[in-house]
Design an enzyme around this catalytic site. Structure first.
Site, PDB file in Angstrom:
ATOM      1  N   ARG A  86      17.462   5.663 -13.217  1.00 21.10           N
ATOM      2  CA  ARG A  86      16.480   6.336 -13.019  1.00 21.10           C
ATOM      3  C   ARG A  86      16.803   7.949 -12.731  1.00 21.10           C
ATOM      4  O   ARG A  86      17.691   8.075 -12.127  1.00 21.10           O
ATOM      5  CB  ARG A  86      15.612   5.904 -11.820  1.00 21.10           C
ATOM      6  CG  ARG A  86      14.396   6.669 -11.549  1.00 21.10           C
ATOM      7  CD  ARG A  86      13.567   6.128 -10.350  1.00 21.10           C
ATOM      8  NE  ARG A  86      14.360   6.706  -8.845  1.00 21.10           N
ATOM      9  CZ  ARG A  86      13.957   7.433  -8.223  1.00 21.10           C
ATOM     10  NH1 ARG A  86      13.139   8.419  -8.553  1.00 21.10           N
ATOM     11  NH2 ARG A  86      14.746   7.561  -7.186  1.00 21.10           N
ATOM     12  N   LEU A  92      18.237  10.224   3.334  1.00 20.67           N
ATOM     13  CA  LEU A  92      18.560  11.095   1.967  1.00 20.67           C
ATOM     14  C   LEU A  92      18.367  12.374   2.331  1.00 20.67           C
ATOM     15  O   LEU A  92      17.377  13.115   2.718  1.00 20.67           O
ATOM     16  CB  LEU A  92      17.425  10.472   1.045  1.00 20.67           C
ATOM     17  CG  LEU A  92      17.472  11.174  -0.405  1.00 20.67           C
ATOM     18  CD1 LEU A  92      18.321  10.291  -1.143  1.00 20.67           C
ATOM     19  CD2 LEU A  92      16.152  11.458  -0.742  1.00 20.67           C
ATOM     20  N   LEU A 136       7.972   8.403  -8.879  1.00 24.94           N
ATOM     21  CA  LEU A 136       6.467   8.875  -8.267  1.00 24.94           C
ATOM     22  C   LEU A 136       5.734   8.794  -9.724  1.00 24.94           C
ATOM     23  O   LEU A 136       4.488   8.259  -9.365  1.00 24.94           O
ATOM     24  CB  LEU A 136       6.705  10.184  -7.409  1.00 24.94           C
ATOM     25  CG  LEU A 136       7.376  10.275  -6.085  1.00 24.94           C
ATOM     26  CD1 LEU A 136       7.288  11.606  -5.583  1.00 24.94           C
ATOM     27  CD2 LEU A 136       6.877   9.031  -5.307  1.00 24.94           C
ATOM     28  N   GLU A 190      17.491  15.592  -3.757  1.00 21.48           N
ATOM     29  CA  GLU A 190      17.975  16.211  -4.751  1.00 21.48           C
ATOM     30  C   GLU A 190      17.815  17.628  -5.084  1.00 21.48           C
ATOM     31  O   GLU A 190      18.473  18.301  -5.709  1.00 21.48           O
ATOM     32  CB  GLU A 190      17.810  15.430  -6.283  1.00 21.48           C
ATOM     33  CG  GLU A 190      18.617  15.804  -7.552  1.00 21.48           C
ATOM     34  CD  GLU A 190      18.389  14.657  -8.487  1.00 21.48           C
ATOM     35  OE1 GLU A 190      18.721  13.499  -7.786  1.00 21.48           O
ATOM     36  OE2 GLU A 190      18.555  14.958  -9.661  1.00 21.48           O
ATOM     37  N   HIS A 198      19.823   3.536  -3.034  1.00 17.77           N
ATOM     38  CA  HIS A 198      18.597   4.311  -3.363  1.00 17.77           C
ATOM     39  C   HIS A 198      17.470   3.490  -3.989  1.00 17.77           C
ATOM     40  O   HIS A 198      16.422   3.759  -3.400  1.00 17.77           O
ATOM     41  CB  HIS A 198      18.920   5.457  -3.763  1.00 17.77           C
ATOM     42  CG  HIS A 198      17.984   6.682  -3.604  1.00 17.77           C
ATOM     43  ND1 HIS A 198      17.159   6.903  -2.723  1.00 17.77           N
ATOM     44  CD2 HIS A 198      17.337   7.584  -4.777  1.00 17.77           C
ATOM     45  CE1 HIS A 198      16.188   7.892  -2.926  1.00 17.77           C
ATOM     46  NE2 HIS A 198      16.408   8.206  -4.418  1.00 17.77           N
ATOM     47  N   GLY A 254       0.713   0.743  -5.142  1.00 17.25           N
ATOM     48  CA  GLY A 254      -0.482  -0.088  -4.627  1.00 17.25           C
ATOM     49  C   GLY A 254      -1.773   0.756  -4.355  1.00 17.25           C
ATOM     50  O   GLY A 254      -2.699   0.432  -4.725  1.00 17.25           O
ATOM     51  N   ALA A 270       0.653  -1.075  -0.017  1.00 18.42           N
ATOM     52  CA  ALA A 270      -0.052  -0.098  -0.061  1.00 18.42           C
ATOM     53  C   ALA A 270       1.013   1.364  -0.151  1.00 18.42           C
ATOM     54  O   ALA A 270       0.795   2.153   0.581  1.00 18.42           O
ATOM     55  CB  ALA A 270      -0.987  -0.345   1.150  1.00 18.42           C
ATOM     56  N   GLY A 271       1.809   1.168  -0.815  1.00 15.10           N
ATOM     57  CA  GLY A 271       2.756   2.521  -1.118  1.00 15.10           C
ATOM     58  C   GLY A 271       2.076   3.108  -2.063  1.00 15.10           C
ATOM     59  O   GLY A 271       0.913   2.971  -2.644  1.00 15.10           O
ATOM     60  N   GLY A 272       2.712   4.228  -2.535  1.00 12.77           N
ATOM     61  CA  GLY A 272       2.049   5.050  -3.785  1.00 12.77           C
ATOM     62  C   GLY A 272       1.665   4.076  -4.877  1.00 12.77           C
ATOM     63  O   GLY A 272       0.339   4.338  -5.457  1.00 12.77           O
ATOM     64  N   HIS A 322      22.271   6.928  -4.474  1.00  9.09           N
ATOM     65  CA  HIS A 322      22.246   8.315  -4.276  1.00  9.09           C
ATOM     66  C   HIS A 322      23.325   8.951  -3.902  1.00  9.09           C
ATOM     67  O   HIS A 322      23.875   8.772  -3.062  1.00  9.09           O
ATOM     68  CB  HIS A 322      20.945   8.690  -3.484  1.00  9.09           C
ATOM     69  CG  HIS A 322      20.188  10.022  -3.663  1.00  9.09           C
ATOM     70  ND1 HIS A 322      20.866  11.032  -3.260  1.00  9.09           N
ATOM     71  CD2 HIS A 322      19.075  10.141  -4.423  1.00  9.09           C
ATOM     72  CE1 HIS A 322      20.214  12.113  -3.688  1.00  9.09           C
ATOM     73  NE2 HIS A 322      19.161  11.791  -4.130  1.00  9.09           N
ATOM     74  N   ARG A 324      22.418  10.894 -11.315  1.00  7.94           N
ATOM     75  CA  ARG A 324      23.032  10.617 -10.116  1.00  7.94           C
ATOM     76  C   ARG A 324      24.009   9.620  -9.968  1.00  7.94           C
ATOM     77  O   ARG A 324      24.867   9.547  -9.128  1.00  7.94           O
ATOM     78  CB  ARG A 324      21.775   9.661  -9.314  1.00  7.94           C
ATOM     79  CG  ARG A 324      20.706  10.702  -8.937  1.00  7.94           C
ATOM     80  CD  ARG A 324      19.506  10.040  -8.318  1.00  7.94           C
ATOM     81  NE  ARG A 324      18.681  11.090  -7.850  1.00  7.94           N
ATOM     82  CZ  ARG A 324      17.254  10.720  -7.298  1.00  7.94           C
ATOM     83  NH1 ARG A 324      16.842   9.560  -7.309  1.00  7.94           N
ATOM     84  NH2 ARG A 324      16.495  11.792  -7.147  1.00  7.94           N
ATOM     85  N   PHE A 358      15.449  19.448 -11.937  1.00  7.74           N
ATOM     86  CA  PHE A 358      16.164  18.132 -11.356  1.00  7.74           C
ATOM     87  C   PHE A 358      17.136  17.684 -11.991  1.00  7.74           C
ATOM     88  O   PHE A 358      17.254  17.888 -13.454  1.00  7.74           O
ATOM     89  CB  PHE A 358      14.913  17.079 -11.061  1.00  7.74           C
ATOM     90  CG  PHE A 358      14.702  16.689  -9.579  1.00  7.74           C
ATOM     91  CD1 PHE A 358      14.571  17.662  -8.639  1.00  7.74           C
ATOM     92  CD2 PHE A 358      14.490  15.446  -9.372  1.00  7.74           C
ATOM     93  CE1 PHE A 358      14.506  17.296  -7.378  1.00  7.74           C
ATOM     94  CE2 PHE A 358      14.215  14.800  -8.238  1.00  7.74           C
ATOM     95  CZ  PHE A 358      14.154  15.878  -7.115  1.00  7.74           C
ATOM     96  N   GLN A 403      20.455   2.077  -8.213  1.00  5.75           N
ATOM     97  CA  GLN A 403      20.804   3.588  -8.218  1.00  5.75           C
ATOM     98  C   GLN A 403      21.399   3.770  -6.767  1.00  5.75           C
ATOM     99  O   GLN A 403      20.831   3.430  -5.834  1.00  5.75           O
ATOM    100  CB  GLN A 403      19.713   4.414  -8.323  1.00  5.75           C
ATOM    101  CG  GLN A 403      20.049   5.860  -8.385  1.00  5.75           C
ATOM    102  CD  GLN A 403      18.966   6.757  -8.922  1.00  5.75           C
ATOM    103  OE1 GLN A 403      17.980   6.965  -8.232  1.00  5.75           O
ATOM    104  NE2 GLN A 403      19.090   7.000 -10.202  1.00  5.75           N
TER     105      GLN A 403
END
Ligand SMILES: Cc1cc2nc3c(=O)[nH]c(=O)nc-3n(C[C@H](O)[C@H](O)[C@H](O)COP(=O)(O)OP(=O)(O)OC[C@H]3O[C@@H](n4cnc5c(N)ncnc54)[C@H](O)[C@@H]3O)c2cc1C
Ligand code: HEM
Ligand code: SF4
Ligand code: F3S
Ligand code: FES
Lengths: 121, 301, 612, 143
Positions: C381, C245, C387, C248, C346, C15, C11-13, C235, C281, C113, C233
């Site tokens: 990435r 973290l 996101l 960035e 990361h 999910g 149930a993260g972003g 970071h 990165r 970014f 990756q």
């Protein structure tokens, strides 16, 4: 959970009244203390003195209002404190009734005494 | 596994890097060179850290933690007790680090929630030395020893430091914690406008990580189980103050929070505001909602 | 047994977005997650979400940047889908009330970014992920979607046809952390894995303790190939003592990196003469480590990230939480001192192989988010691209699982006859050993199981037995010991700089871990909230995932994106313009390849030198 | 409380040890409020002697025959313990007033950051006022 709440909102009014009476009490209580402990010393209070002060209509009315607000403020405060501690259901209703009766009795008795002092009874 | 007293097997090595070594002196060129300025600033920084190092005399020592233990299922733990652990201290060690060390090295049955290690998941609020704190955000060096770590008060203990969060979640859900604006700008790429001031206004309230520290610290919430509690009220504030929702929705929200067990219950104890790891001015938000509710009611009188 | 149309694991972003989509498409959805949704690691994301929203920017530029950032290892159909859908999916978040930072005119703010040709990283302070996670959870609450929180998914219930492409997923087996009960969750239409990253395979990581690659491992063992796992990756700006973290965003706003001599080394030592600190990165991470290795690091460990010149007002306005992080986790005040930073694990670019609809080669099994590899990130990435991946591909997987028609996918999945296979001599025999503690195989290989319910019941039985077995032993080795050995080996040898000997050494340690895992035991006798048991399960998954990372790193002898090899320090397009896939094959991993798809909708992306 | 696992004294000790300003203010305010309302009842009861006085009743205080109201009040006032209690009452009232004002400010959202300081200020002021009033209150009390 939201459904559990009714749309009736007693809390807000009482909350506001508690603040308004408090604001009023600050002034009157300070005045009361000052008058009866500093201007007139409590130890020197006499029947005549009291009667005299009570003759003044403004003073008399202030004292009656003082009593009513203080009684409301105090009783409501106590009731709130109890409800905050999780009082609910029947005991809550009983407490409310008892406190209201006690408050009424207090006010009635007090007003009666005040009238006596003013010589109106 | 009853492990009442635990000592580390061997004396921890002292970290040689702990003692700050002054940087090599560089040849100074022109007084005003930016590099020199940087070096100067850097040295200032080092000095500041050296001071900090003085404060942490713990380096190389062990830290004594006392952890609440309880497990309804295991006979030896049915009676709540405190276990002592002696954890070797390293610089920057947090309460959570100490617990992890104690679990991994001494007693695998030591149970607590944790995940992000960076104060964002809200799972490790404990009662540390008498106040509600996030384990991962609490430096051991700030605490007096022995450090007592207990589960959050006023919540049912499931096991060790794990408490039942269901009630907290219920309260959070009860304020309709979701955006309700139906009338959106036309087009799937058209955004709603929001002023910077308005975003600023709700900013702090949106930071809540649902750790329940506030709820646990509030005596009113402890007494009155139905009291929404500071976190849920703050959640309601977050929406009620967001200008993207219409007036009617705001009124609807105010109706929810001014129920009997809503904002009026708050007695401005301030303990919620004090313990909130996200520094949300909870009491202020609650008070503001009380005033909003009064204003709304006055309108109808 | 529980039954729903669609089961979302995690149930993260990703999910949450998948669950909302499946619900919108009319399915009865349930989420099964080992953490309460708001505890998911998406909350840690700071910087922002890339979407081409503004005048002067368009999805094609976003796609181009992403392709270039991926070092031409991303699949064009996936990248184009991401870039096209990101704007509307980001605005959907705004419509759901996400508190994005705002411009003077009330529109959402965007910032530059690393690796982006346009400032298209849409942000909400320095806590974009936190807001994204909470907004999505709010929408789940609004829709009344069922959430089984603190349920740990142990395995999938997949039928056991010999060819994984013929298999069907019928549900999952999960364990209620609070009560210890092992139960089956039947999924009538599909299971979506959204279990996040496997950062715990390394010991210095920005990932949460719960990021253990469970989804990767269970899908892998069920027969789904893991793709491009060697691309990890690192970071460039994590705090040295904890791995926390530093976004960035700090560099995006103008933060500068200095070595111990106060040199702005990104320029002064020529690592990235144009982009400087904002180079991609991997470039910055390697630059930092090179500085440290060449003796120009501070305390021989890290470099400095300085943002003081931005001024207190700007810092407090846009990067306030960075100040808190530096203060709370490193004891440094970012307003008066530079912050110490070093590279840390990361993000895992690789993952469960899926197509643009989130589907794997097993019917009814989907994956989305960091655990999946549709291949948008390829070899590297770009910041702010994870996101949008969560919302774009989460949504698509949700729709597709619920039965909505999204059109034919262009990316092919699953091992097919005739693919190019790797037959390198490996220092160890990977796979199998140590994982079959109960005597049963992880997947029900061999002997076809008759009916749907049988598959799930069989899987539940297996897990129950496994739990019994682990709990009944009262001596052996602790999971924590194995885990830390594994993590250290990975960080030592499968880090930013890699070479053949090192990777082989790591593989041998992984093998040892497998063998030790045979003797693993759960010391905590309780069924109530037994984290010991849960972590023992997770450690097993970490071993499998770490092994795929190391195997991929060993075979890919080139330098591409985040993967650097000492033996061949060039991007070798001639030999390596292809994805690495590793299939479990019932315990005997095989490595094979699939060409990268560089043909987009109406153009072909020509590999160019990646310079910043 | 009903649903929390009883950890006995452990829980309570911890809480009291770290009690913060706002919490103490809350406790004190409660405590003083209750005393005040209690006193109000007593007060009216005492004043009720006015009814008797109006009827012309008298009582004997220290050998003298005086009016019932005057006598009751002066009789009480002559007791040391009553004077001490009056000082206590003053303290209670002053604190309740001052902290009440603090709470009113808090309700209006004024000076929330200084809530702890204003609590300490209330305490100190209460102390000063009470000490300063002692001579007046104790005037002429027979020991
Ligand atoms: C510190 C940090 C900063 C970042 N910043 C950015 C950024 O600025 N921009 C950007 O685009 N990306 C960023 N990323 C990357 C991005 O945040 C992640 O890739 C993304 O959030 C992963 O989301 P997810 O939904 O796939 O997984 P997660 O959010 O990790 O969720 C995983 C879910 O799966 C559940 N789960 C796992 N295993 C099991 C199991 N066995 N059983 C049941 N449930 C399980 C967990 O409970 C959890 O709910 C950042 C990442 C980190 C770590
Ligand atoms: C003189 C000025 C006074 C002020 C400014 C004042 C102010 C207040 C305020 C603001 C509260 C509400 C606290 C809350 O709900 O959070 C309160 C509570 C209370 N007040 Fe007063 N008050 C005054 C006088 C009095 C008097 C004269 C009495 C007694 C008759 C009294 C009795 C109480 C009681 C019993 C409570 C409830 C306390 C509790 O929470 O348990 N107050 N007061
Ligand atoms: S308001 Fe603060 S203390 Fe309360 S749950 Fe949210 S973050 Fe935790
Ligand atoms: S602690 Fe409780 S009483 Fe109000 S100010 Fe905070 S909610
Ligand atoms: S571990 Fe996530 S808040 Fe402490």
């Amino acid at each position: 959970m939201a459904e559990h709440y009714s749309s009736f909102t007693p809390g807000g009014t009482m909350w506001l009244l508690q603040r308004i009476t408090a604001a009023f009490l600050v002034v009157v209580l300070a005045f009361h203390f000052f008058l009866l402990h500093f201007v007139n010393h409590a130890a020197d209070i006499t029947w005549q003195g009291t009667q005299m002060r009570m003759q003044d209509l403004g003073y008399f009315l202030t004292m009656v209002l003082f009593l009513i607000t203080a009684a409301f403020h105090g009783i409501n405060g106590v009731y709130n404190a109890l409800v905050n501690q999780g009082l609910s259901g029947t005991p809550k209703k009983v407490v409310l009734a008892v406190l209201t009766l006690a408050g009424l009795a207090l006010v009635i008795q007090g007003v009666y005494v005040a009238l006596v002092m003013r010589g109106m009874v | 596994m009853s492990t009442q007293q635990q000592e580390p097997e061997e004396a921890p090595e002292t970290d040689p890097e702990a003692a700050e070594v002054p940087p090599e002196s560089h040849e100074m060129k022109a007084q005003s060179s930016p590099q020199q300025a940087r070096l100067q600033r850097k040295q200032d920084g080092l000095a500041a850290r050296e001071r900090a190092a003085d404060e942490t005399e713990l380096e190389g020592d062990t830290v004594h933690i006392k952890v609440f233990r309880y497990d309804p299922e295991v006979e030896a733990k049915q009676e709540p007790r405190f276990d002592d652990f002696y954890v070797p201290y390293t610089r920057g060690m947090t309460v959570l680090d100490a617990l992890i060390y104690a679990r991994d090295e001494f007693d695998p049955s030591l149970t607590f929630r944790h995940s992000c290690r960076q104060a964002i998941c809200g799972s490790d609020a404990f009662f540390v030395n008498g106040s509600q704190r996030l384990g991962c955000k609490t430096q051991l060096s700030e605490l007096s020893q022995p450090v007592r770590i207990e589960p959050l008060p006023h919540q049912e203990v499931v096991k060790d430091l794990v408490v039942d969060m269901e009630h907290f979640y219920d309260q959070m859900h009860s304020v309709e914690p979701y955006f309700q604006q139906e009338d959106l700008p036309a087009g799937e790429l058209a955004e709603q406008r929001q002023t910077r001031e308005n975003r600023e206004k709700v900013k702090m309230s949106t930071r809540c990580i649902w750790c329940a520290a506030c709820m646990s610290s509030c005596n009113i919430a402890a007494g009155d189980n139905q009291y929404l509690g500071p976190a849920a009220i703050n959640k309601a504030y977050r929406f009620a103050m967001d200008e993207r929702e219409d007036e009617e929705i705001k009124e609807h929200r105010l109706r929810i929070i001014e129920q009997e067990h809503g904002v009026w219950r708050c007695q401005t104890q301030f303990s919620c505001t004090e313990v909130c790891p996200k520094d949300i001015p909870l009491t202020e938000h609650i008070q503001e909602l009380k005033r909003e509710a009064v204003k709304k009611n006055l309108k109808f009188w | 047994m529980y039954e729903h149309d669609v089961i979302v694991v995690g149930a993260g972003g990703a999910g949450l977005r998948a669950a909302i989509a499946a619900h919108e498409a009319g399915a009865d959805v349930a989420m099964v997650t080992k953490l309460h949704p708001v505890r998911s690691h998406t909350g840690a994301a700071e910087g922002g979400i890339n979407a081409a929203l503004r005048e002067g920017d368009d999805w094609e530029l976003h796609a181009y940047d992403t392709m270039k950032g991926s070092d031409y290892l991303g699949d064009a159909p996936a990248i184009e889908t991401l870039a096209k859908d990101a704007p509307k999916d980001t605005i959907t978040l705004e419509h759901w009330g996400m508190p994005f930072s705002r411009e003077e005119d009330g529109t959402v703010s965007q910032r530059p970014f690393g690796g982006l040709s346009f400032p298209r990283t849409t942000y909400a302070g320095a806590e974009t992920g936190h807001h994204l996670l909470h907004v999505l959870y709010e929408q789940v609450v609004k829709r009344g979607i069922q959430v089984y929180d603190e349920w740990y998914v142990m395995n999938l219930a997949v039928s056991d046809e010999p060819d994984p492409n013929d298999r069907t997923c019928h549900g999952v087996v999960a364990y209620d952390v609070q009560s210890g009960a092992v139960e089956g969750f039947k999924a009538n239409r599909g299971v979506i894995l959204a279990t996040g990253g496997p950062g715990q395979a390394f010991d210095h990581t920005t990932n949460a303790v719960s990021c253990t690659g469970d989804g990767h491992a269970i899908a892998y063992r069920a027969g789904v190939p893991l793709e491009d796992m060697e691309f990890v990756q690192f970071h460039p700006t994590t705090l040295p003592s904890t791995g926390v973290l530093i976004s960035e965003g700090v560099r995006g706003e103008g933060g500068i990196l200095y070595n111990n001599e106060g040199e702005r080394f990104m320029f002064e030592h020529g690592y990235a003469n144009n982009a400087g600190e904002l180079a991609s990165r991997d470039v910055v991470s390697r630059a930092e480590l090179t500085e440290v290795n060449e003796g120009r690091g501070v305390e021989d460990e890290y470099v400095h990230l300085d943002m003081r010149h931005l001024g207190a007002e700007r810092i407090v306005d846009r990067l306030e939480n960075i100040l808190h992080l530096a203060e709370d986790f490193e004891g440094v005040d970012g307003l008066v001192e530079p912050m110490p930073v070093k590279p840390g694990q990361h993000y895992e670019m690789g993952g469960i192989e899926t197509d643009e609809n989130g589907e794997t080669c097993i019917t009814g099994l989907y994956a989305a988010g960091e655990c999946a590899c549709v291949s948008v990130h390829g070899a590297n990435r770009l910041g702010g691209n994870a996101l949008p991946e969560l919302v774009v591909f989460g949504k698509r997987a949700g729709y597709h699982a619920a039965g909505k028609d999204l059109g034919e996918a262009q990316i092919e999945t699953g091992y097919r006859e005739g693919v190019e296979e790797e037959d390198m001599e490996l220092p160890i025999a990977p796979g199998e050993t140590g994982l079959a503690e109960t005597g049963d195989d992880a997947v029900a290989d061999g002997g076809q199981l008759a009916d749907t319910d049988g598959v799930l019941e069989g899987a539940v039985e297996t897990e129950r037995k496994r739990v019994e077995y682990l709990m009944e032993r009262d001596e052996g080795i602790q999971h924590a010991e194995i885990r830390s050995k594994l993590q250290q080996a990975m960080t030592a040898d499968v880090n930013v700089f890699r070479n053949e000997d090192g990777i082989k050494r790591a593989l041998r340690v992984i093998r040892e871990c497998r063998e030790e895992y045979r003797d693993v035991y759960v010391a905590d006798p309780s069924r109530t909230f037994n984290t010991d048991l849960q972590m023992t399960y997770e450690t097993r998954n970490l071993i499998d995932v770490a092994e795929t990372i190391a195997l991929g790193a060993l075979v890919r002898n080139e330098f591409r994106g985040a993967h650097w090899r000492q033996e061949n320090q060039i991007r070798d397009d001639e030999n390596w313009l292809k994805h690495t896939l590793i299939s479990w094959n019932g315990g005997k991993p095989s490595i094979w390849y699939r060409p990268v798809i560089l043909e987009g909708e109406d153009k072909t992306y020509e590999p160019k030198i990646r310079s910043y | 409380m009903s649903q929390s696992y009883n950890r006995g004294l452990i829980e309570d000790f911890g809480r009291w040890k770290e009690f913060s300003a706002g919490m103490w203010a809350w406790i004190f305010h409660k405590f003083t409020g209750w005393i005040l309302i209690g006193y109000l009842f007593t007060h009216i009861a005492v004043l009720s002697s006015a009814i008797a006085a109006a009827d012309g009743q008298t009582i004997v205080v220290g050998g003298e025959t005086v009016n019932a109201y005057t006598g009751t009040l002066q009789g009480l006032e002559s007791l040391f313990i009553v004077r001490v209690m009056e000082v206590g009452l003053l303290a209670v009232a002053v604190f309740h007033i001052l902290n009440g004002c603090r709470l009113l400010m808090v309700d209006l959202g004024i000076g929330l950051e200084a809530q702890d300081k204003s609590f300490y200020a209330s305490l100190v002021l209460t102390g000063i006022i009470v000490v300063a009033s002692v001579p007046t209150f104790m005037q002429g009390v027979g020991l």
